[in-house]
Design a protein around this motif. Structure first.
Motif, PDB file in Angstrom:
ATOM      1  N   LEU A  36      18.724  58.757  26.779  1.00 27.41           N
ATOM      2  CA  LEU A  36      18.982  57.647  25.859  1.00 27.41           C
ATOM      3  C   LEU A  36      20.482  57.400  25.693  1.00 27.41           C
ATOM      4  O   LEU A  36      20.928  56.253  25.644  1.00 27.41           O
ATOM      5  N   MET A  37      21.259  58.486  25.599  1.00 23.17           N
ATOM      6  CA  MET A  37      22.713  58.350  25.478  1.00 23.17           C
ATOM      7  C   MET A  37      23.306  57.640  26.695  1.00 23.17           C
ATOM      8  O   MET A  37      24.270  56.883  26.575  1.00 23.17           O
ATOM      9  N   LEU A  38      22.727  57.913  27.872  1.00 24.04           N
ATOM     10  CA  LEU A  38      23.213  57.302  29.109  1.00 24.04           C
ATOM     11  C   LEU A  38      22.649  55.893  29.316  1.00 24.04           C
ATOM     12  O   LEU A  38      23.129  55.161  30.180  1.00 24.04           O
ATOM     13  N   GLY A  39      21.622  55.549  28.552  1.00 27.22           N
ATOM     14  CA  GLY A  39      21.006  54.229  28.694  1.00 27.22           C
ATOM     15  C   GLY A  39      20.195  54.091  29.974  1.00 27.22           C
ATOM     16  O   GLY A  39      20.123  53.010  30.561  1.00 27.22           O
ATOM     17  N   ILE A  40      19.568  55.190  30.396  1.00 27.51           N
ATOM     18  CA  ILE A  40      18.760  55.171  31.619  1.00 27.51           C
ATOM     19  C   ILE A  40      17.367  55.724  31.303  1.00 27.51           C
ATOM     20  O   ILE A  40      17.198  56.452  30.319  1.00 27.51           O
ATOM     21  N   PRO A  41      16.378  55.395  32.142  1.00 33.90           N
ATOM     22  CA  PRO A  41      15.032  55.927  31.909  1.00 33.90           C
ATOM     23  C   PRO A  41      15.006  57.457  31.989  1.00 33.90           C
ATOM     24  O   PRO A  41      15.757  58.063  32.767  1.00 33.90           O
ATOM     25  N   TYR A  42      14.135  58.067  31.203  1.00 34.66           N
ATOM     26  CA  TYR A  42      13.987  59.519  31.177  1.00 34.66           C
ATOM     27  C   TYR A  42      13.695  60.065  32.570  1.00 34.66           C
ATOM     28  O   TYR A  42      14.270  61.071  32.976  1.00 34.66           O
ATOM     29  N   THR A  43      12.801  59.412  33.305  1.00 34.86           N
ATOM     30  CA  THR A  43      12.431  59.905  34.641  1.00 34.86           C
ATOM     31  C   THR A  43      13.619  59.879  35.603  1.00 34.86           C
ATOM     32  O   THR A  43      13.745  60.764  36.448  1.00 34.86           O
ATOM     33  N   THR A  44      14.469  58.879  35.472  1.00 38.50           N
ATOM     34  CA  THR A  44      15.670  58.810  36.315  1.00 38.50           C
ATOM     35  C   THR A  44      16.585  59.988  35.998  1.00 38.50           C
ATOM     36  O   THR A  44      17.070  60.675  36.903  1.00 38.50           O
ATOM     37  N   SER A  52      24.602  74.461  41.963  1.00 41.50           N
ATOM     38  CA  SER A  52      24.421  73.076  42.391  1.00 41.50           C
ATOM     39  C   SER A  52      24.729  72.119  41.247  1.00 41.50           C
ATOM     40  O   SER A  52      24.790  72.519  40.069  1.00 41.50           O
ATOM     41  N   PHE A  53      24.906  70.855  41.589  1.00 41.34           N
ATOM     42  CA  PHE A  53      25.119  69.831  40.566  1.00 41.34           C
ATOM     43  C   PHE A  53      23.991  69.856  39.547  1.00 41.34           C
ATOM     44  O   PHE A  53      24.224  69.809  38.337  1.00 41.34           O
ATOM     45  N   GLN A  54      22.751  69.917  40.041  1.00 44.39           N
ATOM     46  CA  GLN A  54      21.590  69.866  39.160  1.00 44.39           C
ATOM     47  C   GLN A  54      21.599  71.035  38.163  1.00 44.39           C
ATOM     48  O   GLN A  54      21.338  70.856  36.973  1.00 44.39           O
ATOM     49  N   GLU A  55      21.940  72.245  38.646  1.00 41.92           N
ATOM     50  CA  GLU A  55      22.004  73.408  37.757  1.00 41.92           C
ATOM     51  C   GLU A  55      23.141  73.261  36.747  1.00 41.92           C
ATOM     52  O   GLU A  55      22.966  73.569  35.564  1.00 41.92           O
ATOM     53  N   ASN A  56      24.300  72.787  37.217  1.00 40.09           N
ATOM     54  CA  ASN A  56      25.426  72.572  36.313  1.00 40.09           C
ATOM     55  C   ASN A  56      25.071  71.570  35.226  1.00 40.09           C
ATOM     56  O   ASN A  56      25.351  71.792  34.047  1.00 40.09           O
ATOM     57  N   LEU A  57      24.475  70.470  35.620  1.00 35.68           N
ATOM     58  CA  LEU A  57      24.107  69.426  34.669  1.00 35.68           C
ATOM     59  C   LEU A  57      23.142  69.965  33.616  1.00 35.68           C
ATOM     60  O   LEU A  57      23.357  69.802  32.411  1.00 35.68           O
ATOM     61  N   GLU A  69      18.562  66.108  37.207  1.00 31.96           N
ATOM     62  CA  GLU A  69      18.552  67.552  36.941  1.00 31.96           C
ATOM     63  C   GLU A  69      17.710  68.327  37.946  1.00 31.96           C
ATOM     64  O   GLU A  69      17.732  69.552  37.929  1.00 31.96           O
ATOM     65  N   THR A  70      17.001  67.616  38.818  1.00 29.22           N
ATOM     66  CA  THR A  70      16.130  68.328  39.757  1.00 29.22           C
ATOM     67  C   THR A  70      16.447  68.076  41.226  1.00 29.22           C
ATOM     68  O   THR A  70      16.464  69.013  42.015  1.00 29.22           O
ATOM     69  N   VAL A  71      16.712  66.814  41.613  1.00 30.81           N
ATOM     70  CA  VAL A  71      16.842  66.558  43.062  1.00 30.81           C
ATOM     71  C   VAL A  71      17.970  65.627  43.486  1.00 30.81           C
ATOM     72  O   VAL A  71      18.375  65.655  44.642  1.00 30.81           O
ATOM     73  N   SER A  72      18.466  64.789  42.611  1.00 32.83           N
ATOM     74  CA  SER A  72      19.416  63.773  43.067  1.00 32.83           C
ATOM     75  C   SER A  72      20.734  63.828  42.307  1.00 32.83           C
ATOM     76  O   SER A  72      20.850  64.493  41.288  1.00 32.83           O
TER      77      SER A  72
END
Length: 144
Positions: free
Chosen positions: A23-31, A2-7, A36-39
């Motif tokens: 941090l590298m992506l400039g997005i919140p950790y929870t996002t 899956s995408f999540q596993e690949n990521l 990596e888990t569902v989206s």
């Protein structure tokens, strides 16, 4: 996969923690953790992730068959043949000459697609691309 596993696998292989990568992506950790888990992230973030990891979005999304077909068609347009052995190794051939061997499909696809990307939009033609591939194989710059 899956995408999540690949990521998750690609991030870990690159040596980044989830916190550092967010941090590298400039997005919140929870996002990021949700990616990596569902989206699956929006396109702009997906492209950014692929760029940081040095892979195509196709590979990241798990569209390996499409990527293999793309890589195979690129080399066929240069007059080269692609053979896949029972052990999963990939051979690039021209006639009876076996130019290059990759241990697996992923290595083959990444090498060919990144090489093709370098030529995209340039004035170089198929013959130049073909000669470039052969030169890189001869120099040992493409894993053989």
């Amino acid at each position: 996969m899956s995408f999540q596993e690949n990521l998750r696998n690609m991030r870990q292989k690159a040596g980044y923690t989830t916190k550092d990568f967010s941090l590298m992506l400039g997005i919140p950790y929870t996002t990021y953790r949700n990616y990596e888990t569902v989206s699956i992230p929006p396109l702009d973030i997906l492209v950014n992730i692929a760029s940081i990891l040095g892979v195509s979005t196709d590979i990241l999304l798990g569209h390996e068959t499409e990527s293999f077909d793309t890589a195979k068609n690129i080399l066929k347009s240069c007059g080269l043949d692609i053979l896949v052995d029972n052990d999963g190794s990939v051979h690039i051939k021209e006639g009876d000459i076996d130019f290059c061997r990759y241990d697996n499909l992923t290595d083959f696809k990444e090498a060919v697609l990144s090489m093709h990307k370098a030529f995209n939009g340039s004035e170089l033609r198929r013959e130049a691309e073909h000669n470039f591939i052969l030169a890189q194989i001869a120099k040992g710059n493409l894993k053989g």
